[in-house]
Scaffold this motif. Structure first.
Motif, PDB file in Angstrom:
ATOM      1  N   ARG A  48      24.099 128.441  71.572  1.00 35.57           N
ATOM      2  CA  ARG A  48      24.656 129.717  71.108  1.00 35.57           C
ATOM      3  C   ARG A  48      25.180 129.590  69.676  1.00 35.57           C
ATOM      4  O   ARG A  48      24.986 130.492  68.862  1.00 35.57           O
ATOM      5  CB  ARG A  48      25.770 130.173  72.057  1.00 35.57           C
ATOM      6  CG  ARG A  48      26.294 131.542  71.730  1.00 35.57           C
ATOM      7  CD  ARG A  48      25.267 132.614  72.004  1.00 35.57           C
ATOM      8  NE  ARG A  48      25.850 133.913  71.685  1.00 35.57           N
ATOM      9  CZ  ARG A  48      25.175 134.935  71.227  1.00 35.57           C
ATOM     10  NH1 ARG A  48      23.878 134.856  71.078  1.00 35.57           N
ATOM     11  NH2 ARG A  48      25.786 136.054  70.943  1.00 35.57           N
ATOM     12  N   LEU A  49      25.825 128.482  69.357  1.00 34.56           N
ATOM     13  CA  LEU A  49      26.291 128.271  67.985  1.00 34.56           C
ATOM     14  C   LEU A  49      25.115 128.249  67.020  1.00 34.56           C
ATOM     15  O   LEU A  49      25.183 128.834  65.941  1.00 34.56           O
ATOM     16  CB  LEU A  49      27.082 126.970  67.874  1.00 34.56           C
ATOM     17  CG  LEU A  49      28.546 127.036  68.242  1.00 34.56           C
ATOM     18  CD1 LEU A  49      29.193 125.663  68.155  1.00 34.56           C
ATOM     19  CD2 LEU A  49      29.290 128.012  67.366  1.00 34.56           C
ATOM     20  N   ARG A  50      24.044 127.575  67.394  1.00 34.70           N
ATOM     21  CA  ARG A  50      22.856 127.535  66.524  1.00 34.70           C
ATOM     22  C   ARG A  50      22.252 128.918  66.342  1.00 34.70           C
ATOM     23  O   ARG A  50      21.787 129.259  65.256  1.00 34.70           O
ATOM     24  CB  ARG A  50      21.809 126.579  67.094  1.00 34.70           C
ATOM     25  CG  ARG A  50      22.136 125.127  66.891  1.00 34.70           C
ATOM     26  CD  ARG A  50      20.962 124.222  67.327  1.00 34.70           C
ATOM     27  NE  ARG A  50      21.452 122.903  67.610  1.00 34.70           N
ATOM     28  CZ  ARG A  50      21.684 122.421  68.836  1.00 34.70           C
ATOM     29  NH1 ARG A  50      21.411 123.144  69.914  1.00 34.70           N
ATOM     30  NH2 ARG A  50      22.152 121.200  68.981  1.00 34.70           N
ATOM     31  N   ASP A  58      21.959 124.923  62.691  1.00 35.00           N
ATOM     32  CA  ASP A  58      20.544 124.717  63.017  1.00 35.00           C
ATOM     33  C   ASP A  58      19.847 124.035  61.839  1.00 35.00           C
ATOM     34  O   ASP A  58      19.696 124.641  60.771  1.00 35.00           O
ATOM     35  CB  ASP A  58      19.879 126.059  63.317  1.00 35.00           C
ATOM     36  CG  ASP A  58      18.473 125.916  63.864  1.00 35.00           C
ATOM     37  OD1 ASP A  58      17.826 124.870  63.638  1.00 35.00           O
ATOM     38  OD2 ASP A  58      18.009 126.865  64.525  1.00 35.00           O
ATOM     39  N   PRO A  59      19.411 122.799  62.004  1.00 35.65           N
ATOM     40  CA  PRO A  59      18.768 122.070  60.896  1.00 35.65           C
ATOM     41  C   PRO A  59      17.545 122.792  60.325  1.00 35.65           C
ATOM     42  O   PRO A  59      17.239 122.656  59.147  1.00 35.65           O
ATOM     43  CB  PRO A  59      18.368 120.731  61.521  1.00 35.65           C
ATOM     44  CG  PRO A  59      19.192 120.596  62.742  1.00 35.65           C
ATOM     45  CD  PRO A  59      19.527 121.997  63.203  1.00 35.65           C
ATOM     46  N   ARG A  60      16.874 123.589  61.145  1.00 33.00           N
ATOM     47  CA  ARG A  60      15.699 124.338  60.655  1.00 33.00           C
ATOM     48  C   ARG A  60      16.094 125.400  59.632  1.00 33.00           C
ATOM     49  O   ARG A  60      15.257 125.899  58.892  1.00 33.00           O
ATOM     50  CB  ARG A  60      14.965 125.009  61.819  1.00 33.00           C
ATOM     51  CG  ARG A  60      14.379 124.026  62.815  1.00 33.00           C
ATOM     52  CD  ARG A  60      13.863 124.732  64.026  1.00 33.00           C
ATOM     53  NE  ARG A  60      14.992 125.426  64.664  1.00 33.00           N
ATOM     54  CZ  ARG A  60      14.876 126.233  65.704  1.00 33.00           C
ATOM     55  NH1 ARG A  60      13.695 126.477  66.221  1.00 33.00           N
ATOM     56  NH2 ARG A  60      15.934 126.797  66.230  1.00 33.00           N
ATOM     57  N   HIS A  65      25.919 120.749  60.398  1.00 27.11           N
ATOM     58  CA  HIS A  65      27.086 120.414  61.212  1.00 27.11           C
ATOM     59  C   HIS A  65      26.686 120.210  62.672  1.00 27.11           C
ATOM     60  O   HIS A  65      25.795 120.877  63.180  1.00 27.11           O
ATOM     61  CB  HIS A  65      28.140 121.521  61.116  1.00 27.11           C
ATOM     62  CG  HIS A  65      28.652 121.703  59.725  1.00 27.11           C
ATOM     63  ND1 HIS A  65      29.643 120.908  59.195  1.00 27.11           N
ATOM     64  CD2 HIS A  65      28.300 122.573  58.752  1.00 27.11           C
ATOM     65  CE1 HIS A  65      29.877 121.283  57.948  1.00 27.11           C
ATOM     66  NE2 HIS A  65      29.078 122.291  57.658  1.00 27.11           N
ATOM     67  N   ASP A  66      27.374 119.292  63.342  1.00 27.63           N
ATOM     68  CA  ASP A  66      27.154 119.036  64.754  1.00 27.63           C
ATOM     69  C   ASP A  66      27.862 120.123  65.564  1.00 27.63           C
ATOM     70  O   ASP A  66      29.100 120.206  65.554  1.00 27.63           O
ATOM     71  CB  ASP A  66      27.712 117.661  65.129  1.00 27.63           C
ATOM     72  CG  ASP A  66      27.616 117.356  66.612  1.00 27.63           C
ATOM     73  OD1 ASP A  66      26.960 118.115  67.360  1.00 27.63           O
ATOM     74  OD2 ASP A  66      28.205 116.339  67.029  1.00 27.63           O
ATOM     75  N   PRO A  67      27.116 120.968  66.265  1.00 23.64           N
ATOM     76  CA  PRO A  67      27.762 122.059  67.002  1.00 23.64           C
ATOM     77  C   PRO A  67      28.751 121.579  68.057  1.00 23.64           C
ATOM     78  O   PRO A  67      29.737 122.255  68.333  1.00 23.64           O
ATOM     79  CB  PRO A  67      26.600 122.824  67.626  1.00 23.64           C
ATOM     80  CG  PRO A  67      25.429 121.925  67.552  1.00 23.64           C
ATOM     81  CD  PRO A  67      25.664 120.971  66.433  1.00 23.64           C
ATOM     82  N   ASN A  68      28.511 120.412  68.625  1.00 25.69           N
ATOM     83  CA  ASN A  68      29.405 119.905  69.668  1.00 25.69           C
ATOM     84  C   ASN A  68      30.833 119.718  69.157  1.00 25.69           C
ATOM     85  O   ASN A  68      31.783 119.806  69.931  1.00 25.69           O
ATOM     86  CB  ASN A  68      28.865 118.594  70.240  1.00 25.69           C
ATOM     87  CG  ASN A  68      27.592 118.838  71.014  1.00 25.69           C
ATOM     88  OD1 ASN A  68      27.566 119.621  71.959  1.00 25.69           O
ATOM     89  ND2 ASN A  68      26.517 118.194  70.588  1.00 25.69           N
TER      90      ASN A  68
END
Length: 189
Positions: A48-50, A58-60, A65-68
């Protein structure tokens, strides 16, 4: 939302065309419902964050950033996603959390809050509790709709989908729901 307060806010900022009133009410309903509120940014899944914040997670889409690290931590998330935007300072300033979405249209950012503060002559930045009051939320929503965005003009021209973009940005979250509410409201105005 009281009809009298909504009418007063609409009249004050020139939301008078029936299509504009219906679209304004429908957008407010999907943004905050009947009661004005503050954005909570409580997310529980990385997916959901991505989806909501691709440029951050989202790297794409350039997200790094690491969503976790931001799950179930709304203040930290707000300070990241709103940092350096909308008149806010950097992540350490706390502006992201302090100036997260508020009111019926979820007005976001220090610059937007200050603009509404000046327009309605209330100390919104000094007294943030005001942001959750019904009358203030409606005044802020009416000012944003009519003066800070193109939503009022778009609605009057019948471009109802465009009003959702003017309020919610390119994500246009809940656009189908907003249009359905608009269609229900319009015959009654």
């Amino acid at each position: 939302m009281t009809a009298e307060k909504a009418q007063r806010a609409a009249d004050l900022f020139g939301i008078t065309d029936r299509k504009s009133v219906a679209a304004w009410l429908a957008n407010m309903a999907v943004e905050a419902g009947i009661q004005p509120k503050r954005e909570n940014l409580f997310y529980t899944t990385p997916q959901r964050l991505r989806a909501v914040w691709p440029s951050r997670f989202d790297p794409r889409h350039g997200g790094r950033h690491d969503p976790n690290a931001y799950l179930r931590n709304p203040e930290r998330l707000a300070n990241l996603v709103y940092a350096g935007r909308l008149g806010n300072g950097d992540t350490a300033s706390g502006d992201g959390w302090a100036f997260r979405g508020w009111g019926h249209l979820q007005i976001t950012g220090r610059a937007n809050t200050l603009a509404v503060e000046r327009a309605v002559d209330l100390p919104l930045t000094a007294q943030p509790d005001l942001l959750e009051q019904m009358g203030v939320g409606l005044l802020g929503g009416a000012y944003y709709w009519a003066r800070m965005s193109q939503a009022n003009r778009l609605a009057a021209a019948g471009e109802i989908w465009g009003t959702r973009r003017a309020v919610n940005g390119p994500a246009m979250l809940h656009a189908d729901e907003m249009v359905a509410l608009y269609q229900k409201a319009l015959p009654h105005l």
